[in-house]
Design an enzyme around this catalytic site. Structure first.
Site, short mmCIF file in Angstrom:
data_model
loop_
_atom_site.label_atom_id
_atom_site.label_comp_id
_atom_site.label_asym_id
_atom_site.label_seq_id
_atom_site.Cartn_x
_atom_site.Cartn_y
_atom_site.Cartn_z
CB THR A 76 -0.92 0.05 1.23
OG1 THR A 76 -0.14 -0.26 2.49
CG2 THR A 76 -2.14 -0.87 1.12
CG ASP A 89 10.61 -1.63 4.12
OD1 ASP A 89 9.71 -1.70 4.48
OD2 ASP A 89 10.98 -2.33 3.11
N GLY A 97 17.06 -11.33 3.44
CA GLY A 97 16.05 -11.76 2.61
C GLY A 97 14.86 -12.51 3.14
#
Ligand code: GLA
Length: 388
Positions: free
Chosen positions: A36, A170, A120
């Protein structure tokens, strides 16, 4: 010697001096609000106690030096040269070049990077490195960028040097997160609210599929383009909309048959997820974590079927929680195609669940599932400052 002393010694051995700055910047979890952020929507992440750590010092050389302690890799670069690199080196170059571009006010430096954010796994290890470096360079060269500006700068480093057209979640969380708080962020205005993350007897458990998301960056950019295509199409019908944040389900449904199906599904997912984030935030504020959990399941459903960014392993781990009354919610977390699921689980159920699911996962997929109990932590911070 403690860990900091060991890495400081390594820094000294490599670069011939002790660091002037030690900075930590964390990874993140995301309760809800996936894909989003780049659609100008809302997200509900939280910064964790796992961090990237960088040691930094100005140097008097004609070039800069960087060392990744955990990989035992070293490289040198010149500030004025635009070099191509991949992996951790592109994070370093990206942040350095973006900072030079924004304010031509940095000189050569030495940096050592280390950390404990798993790579990852969808916990934003790359953002945590970029943010630690940006935060450190800002301090070292007195550039006076605000944390918000640094979030934007590190996001651009990811766009231009790593090639992922990521949103701002992030980086924003790594720089502005607060211990024990979820961050309700409006990714358009960057207005944000800290919501206490009080889960009572429940905790957050991540289950890492150990599937490395090889498709992640290419498919990620494809999703972004599909959403942009959806917005362009919608603008013909609703000239006032600027992004999917201005769209609701009714507006979509009305013209469903005119849409290319895949674009419709992508837009529908984003519009629904935005609604879920806002409702999940209220649920969390009122301590209704069962409801938060229900939205997490719905979020996963949308990510898997409409947005198509899940994978068999993630779906399996989410499915395995569904008949367990001690688990309130579960969904894939981050960009997708691998990485972790995030689960709200009763603290007494953690061990039994892991014991039950691990062998099944191993048997079905031939690889281990790695569990992490999440502890929250603060955003980017200075650990040591010897700048004179
Ligand atoms: C990655 C990106 C974020 C966000 C998530 C999906 O983590 O870096 O900006 O888009 O995927 O929600």
């Amino acid at each position: 010697m403690n860990t900091t002393q060991i890495i400081e010694k390594k820094f000294n051995n490599l670069f011939g001096n002790l660091p002037e700055l030690v900075i930590k910047s964390p990874g993140r979890v995301n309760l809800i609000g996936e894909h989003t952020d780049y659609n100008e929507g809302w997200v509900l992440p939280a910064s964790i106690d796992k961090c990237s750590t960088i040691l930094l010092r100005k140097n008097e050389l004609e070039y800069s030096r960087a060392y990744a302690y955990d990989l035992d890799e070293y490289f040198e670069f010149k500030l004025e040269q635009n070099q191509e690199h991949d992996g951790w080196k592109s994070y370093i170059l990206g942040v350095t070049m973006e900072m030079l571009h924004e304010k031509n006010n940095i000189g050569n430096f030495d940096v050592l990077i280390t950390g404990n954010v798993p790579f990852g796994a969808g916990m934003s290890s790359s953002a945590s490195i970029e943010c630690a470096l940006a935060f450190g360079l800002n301090e070292l060269f007195q550039n006076n960028f605000s944390r918000k500006e640094l979030a934007h700068l590190t996001q651009m480093a990811e766009h231009h040097f790593v090639g992922v057209k990521c949103g701002i979640m992030d980086q924003f969380t790594s720089l502005l997160g607060k211990n024990q708080k979820a961050l309700f962020l409006d990714c358009k205005t960057l207005e944000h609210e800290y919501i206490p993350l009080e889960l009572g007897d429940y905790i957050l458990l991540l289950c890492n599929t150990n599937v490395s998301h090889s498709l992640a960056s290419s498919e990620y950019n494809v999703r972004r383009e599909q959403c942009e295509e959806g917005v362009k199409f919608l603008q013909k019908l609703y000239p006032n909309i600027l992004s999917l944040r201005n769209v609701n389900e009714k507006m979509l449904e009305k013209y469903q048959e005119l849409f290319e199906e895949i674009i419709y599904q992508r837009c529908l997912y984003v519009v629904q997820e935005n609604e879920r984030v806002k409702k999940a935030k209220s649920a969390l504020q009122y301590g209704k974590i069962q409801i938060l959990g229900k939205y997490m399941y719905k979020s996963h459903q949308g990510l898997s079927t409409l947005y198509d960014v899940s994978c068999e392993e993630l779906d399996f781990l989410v499915e395995a929680t569904k008949n367990n009354s001690q688990i309130l919610g579960s969904r894939m977390m981050g960009g997708g195609f691998g990485g972790c699921t995030i689960n709200i689980i009763h603290k007494n159920e953690v061990d039994p669940f892991i014991e039950q699911i691990s062998p099944k996962y191993l048997e079905k997929f031939g690889k281990e599932m790695t569990p992490y109990i999440v502890q929250l932590g603060d955003g980017a911070r200075i650990i040591e400052n010897q700048i004179k």
